[in-house]
Design an enzyme around this catalytic site. Structure first.
Site, short mmCIF file in Angstrom:
data_model
loop_
_atom_site.label_atom_id
_atom_site.label_comp_id
_atom_site.label_asym_id
_atom_site.label_seq_id
_atom_site.Cartn_x
_atom_site.Cartn_y
_atom_site.Cartn_z
N PHE A 158 -2.24 39.34 39.29
CA PHE A 158 -3.61 40.34 38.83
C PHE A 158 -3.26 40.68 37.19
O PHE A 158 -4.04 41.14 36.58
CB PHE A 158 -3.59 41.61 39.34
CG PHE A 158 -2.41 42.32 39.75
CD1 PHE A 158 -1.47 42.75 38.63
CD2 PHE A 158 -1.85 42.56 40.83
CE1 PHE A 158 -0.41 43.41 38.77
CE2 PHE A 158 -0.52 43.34 41.08
CZ PHE A 158 0.30 43.55 40.00
N HIS A 191 -10.44 55.24 42.09
CA HIS A 191 -10.31 54.26 40.86
C HIS A 191 -11.59 53.86 39.82
O HIS A 191 -11.43 53.38 38.94
CB HIS A 191 -9.98 52.87 41.48
CG HIS A 191 -8.44 52.68 41.94
ND1 HIS A 191 -7.86 53.89 42.56
CD2 HIS A 191 -7.29 51.98 41.50
CE1 HIS A 191 -6.48 53.54 42.70
NE2 HIS A 191 -6.20 52.25 42.25
N ARG A 250 -15.29 21.90 1.01
CA ARG A 250 -14.88 20.70 1.25
C ARG A 250 -13.96 20.99 2.57
O ARG A 250 -13.57 19.85 3.25
CB ARG A 250 -13.98 20.64 0.06
CG ARG A 250 -13.16 19.22 -0.17
CD ARG A 250 -12.15 19.21 -0.95
NE ARG A 250 -12.24 20.30 -2.09
CZ ARG A 250 -11.13 20.40 -2.74
NH1 ARG A 250 -9.75 19.80 -2.58
NH2 ARG A 250 -10.94 21.35 -3.69
N TYR A 273 2.14 46.51 52.21
CA TYR A 273 1.66 47.11 50.95
C TYR A 273 0.22 47.14 50.97
O TYR A 273 -0.32 45.82 51.16
CB TYR A 273 2.15 46.54 49.63
CG TYR A 273 1.50 47.23 48.37
CD1 TYR A 273 1.72 48.45 48.05
CD2 TYR A 273 0.70 46.34 47.70
CE1 TYR A 273 1.02 49.04 46.85
CE2 TYR A 273 0.05 46.78 46.62
CZ TYR A 273 0.35 48.10 46.24
OH TYR A 273 -0.43 48.65 45.14
N TYR A 325 -13.32 25.01 -1.56
CA TYR A 325 -12.78 24.94 -0.11
C TYR A 325 -13.71 25.27 0.99
O TYR A 325 -13.64 24.67 2.06
CB TYR A 325 -11.74 25.93 -0.06
CG TYR A 325 -10.15 25.45 -0.68
CD1 TYR A 325 -10.12 24.25 -1.56
CD2 TYR A 325 -9.08 26.11 -0.57
CE1 TYR A 325 -8.97 23.81 -2.02
CE2 TYR A 325 -8.10 25.91 -1.21
CZ TYR A 325 -8.20 24.51 -2.05
OH TYR A 325 -6.81 24.45 -2.88
N GLU A 327 3.50 50.47 36.34
CA GLU A 327 2.58 49.46 35.68
C GLU A 327 3.06 49.39 34.20
O GLU A 327 2.44 50.00 33.35
CB GLU A 327 1.20 49.55 35.71
CG GLU A 327 0.77 49.46 37.40
CD GLU A 327 -0.70 49.90 37.49
OE1 GLU A 327 -1.39 50.47 36.60
OE2 GLU A 327 -1.25 49.66 38.70
N ASN A 338 -8.21 44.57 42.76
CA ASN A 338 -7.16 44.08 42.03
C ASN A 338 -7.59 42.47 41.58
O ASN A 338 -8.27 41.70 42.40
CB ASN A 338 -5.94 43.59 43.11
CG ASN A 338 -4.93 44.74 42.95
OD1 ASN A 338 -4.66 45.33 41.96
ND2 ASN A 338 -4.30 45.08 43.94
#
Length: 510
Positions: free
Chosen positions: A331, A86, A285, A56, A282, A416, A198
């Site tokens: 990844f 990409h 405090r 791959y 508050y 994905e 990646n």
């Protein structure tokens, strides 16, 4: 003058060192042991690429196209096409410090020796850092699936002479920027394109600088709260160690200790020792409890980032010892996404309690001071709208604090099918940090006006030092004026580090 040297080995990078590189304050070099790992990893990739077995990302397509075999003659084009296809980001470019941090983090993961990058490609990346060639990286387009694909592709474009880069203050075509810096682009070989895109480095780059800023803002929140406490003649007793010890959260204990340190030598607390007030609100405090919880959240985020920036997040990973190249899921940005969501929520809590303290300061029924701290109130509105601005920022921060890490939108034709949205978490966290800084600047400004009414009695060492520095830049408000200028002046003291440095020096924390 030459800059200090930072060795990159893939394993020991500290968050503070990332900031140094982001600020272009050091020179980066590859550690010898890392260079040996990179060379061995590449040798294994070359052997696999020379064979016929499918692997791959080396001789196959990517994502859903992983089953498509690629001819050996097309392997270079495969890697180039990956980067070009990409690079689909949109929006404003990452600010230069974030883009430099991104480039550094990619170098660091490549230096681990699990990516199969060629030594000369990594050398180019390191020299880009040293010579100031900073890729133009659009900040939006990542879902944190195979990491930050689009941002990293824009980073990688510059390696091959495509895309754009900043150099010496100019935005240039990448080839031109490299040439001016005396560098040449590379031609990517098998696996190298995938080795560059990646990983979780974009979310970690934005997230690391966010984290360091958030830690500063947590310290600043204690200071702002201490100033308000003094301006309102609040009690120091809620911060005593005994209270913290019986609910032993470390963040709470650290915050209370810091408040005690800031408030030491307060003449104001002595001035109202016999007052009739029994309890403070508050927002005064419970500062150790609320600020402390934020500190705990930031501590969690720091631990995640410290691991992630030194982790192998490539795919597939190249294991030289077993001669295996294995596809996995390192990844995936889920750990970082969750951590940065926590950072945003922690900061929102700091701004929310700060806004409530501002309300205590400007509301005469709560403060015992003139309405909105204005002199000749009615004719003057004083700090009325400063509180409104703070409220607006808190409201938006609450919207931004909706977690990105619980969201997911499938991509890549369902391959994905669960994504982290880590970059989304980082970007909205950055915005929340901006808002929190402004909220704290407003509180510091308003608290300084409250301390004007307590003069000549001195506050504790921390608040007094902050008050005097603020007054050296921003005079007491005698009548209404443009408040945004005053807020900007205090913001500048925060951003430069001058304010916290002055307070640390006064309290011996320099």
């Amino acid at each position: 003058m030459s800059r200090p040297r930072l060795l990159i080995d893939g394993d020991t990078l500290k968050l503070e060192e990332i900031l140094q590189v982001a600020q272009h304050a050091v020179t980066v070099e590859l550690a010898p042991e890392a260079a040996a790992r990179v060379k061995a990893s590449r040798a294994l990739v070359d052997r696999v690429a020379a064979g016929d077995a499918p692997s791959y990302g080396i001789n196959t397509g990517f994502g859903t196209l992983a089953e498509v075999r690629i001819d050996k003659k097309d392997l270079r084009e495969l890697q180039r096409n990956l980067i070009l296809s990409h690079a689909a980001g949109v929006g404003s470019p990452l600010p230069l410090p974030e883009a430099r941090a991104l480039l550094l983090l990619r170098c660091n993961v490549l230096a681990k020796g699990y990516s199969g990058i060629r030594p000369e490609t990594l050398a180019l990346a390191l020299e880009m850092l040293n010579r100031g060639v900073v890729p133009v990286v659009p900040e939006r387009g990542s879902v944190g699936a195979s990491g930050d694909l689009a941002p990293l592709a824009h980073l990688a474009l510059v390696f091959i002479g495509e895309g754009e880069a900043f150099y010496q203050g100019e935005r240039l075509p990448a080839a031109q920027a490299l040439e001016r810096a005396g560098l040449e682009p590379v031609v990517l070989e098998a696996k190298e394109g995938l080795a560059l895109v990646n990983g979780t480095q974009a979310m970690c780059a934005v997230g690391t600088l966010l984290q360091l800023r958030a830690e500063m803002l947590a310290e600043l929140a204690d200071l702002a709260g201490a100033m308000t406490l003094e301006g309102l003649l609040g009690s120091h007793k809620p911060f005593i160690p005994e209270i913290q010890d019986v609910r032993a959260h470390e963040g709470q204990k650290a915050c209370a200790a810091h408040l005690r340190e800031l408030l030491v030598d307060s003449a104001l607390v002595e001035s109202h020792v016999n007052c009739s007030k029994v309890q403070d609100p508050y927002s005064l405090r419970c500062m150790p409890q609320v600020h402390g919880a934020a500190r705990e959240g930031l501590g969690f985020a720091r631990r995640i980032l410290e691991v992630e920036v030194n982790s192998a997040t490539d795919n597939p990973l190249v294991f030289v010892e077993t001669e295996r190249i294995v596809s996995g899921g390192n990844f995936h940005g889920q750990p970082v996404s969750l951590a940065l969501d926590v950072t945003a929520m922690a900061l929102t809590q700091l701004s929310a309690i700060s806004e409530r303290r501002v309300e205590q300061l400007v509301n005469p029924s709560l403060s015992g001071l003139p309405p909105f701290l204005a002199k000749n109130s009615g004719l003057n509105s004083g700090f009325m709208i400063a509180q409104v601005t703070s409220a607006a920022l808190v409201a938006e921060s609450r919207v931004l604090s909706h977690p990105a890490s619980v969201d997911s939108i499938p991509s890549s034709a369902g391959r994905e099918d669960h994504v982290s949205m880590g970059m989304t978490a980082a970007l909205k966290g950055r915005q929340v940090a901006d808002f929190t800084r402004s909220c704290l600047a407003i509180e510091l400004l308003v608290a300084a006006q409250a301390l004007d009414y307590r003069q000549p009695t001195r506050a504790g060492k921390g608040p007094q030092a902050a008050y005097e520095l603020i007054r050296s830049k921003v005079p007491t408000m005698e009548k209404d004026r443009e408040l945004h200028r005053d807020i900007s002046a205090v913001t500048a003291l925060i951003d430069s580090g001058e304010l916290l440095n002055a307070v640390r020096a006064a309290t011996r924390r320099a």
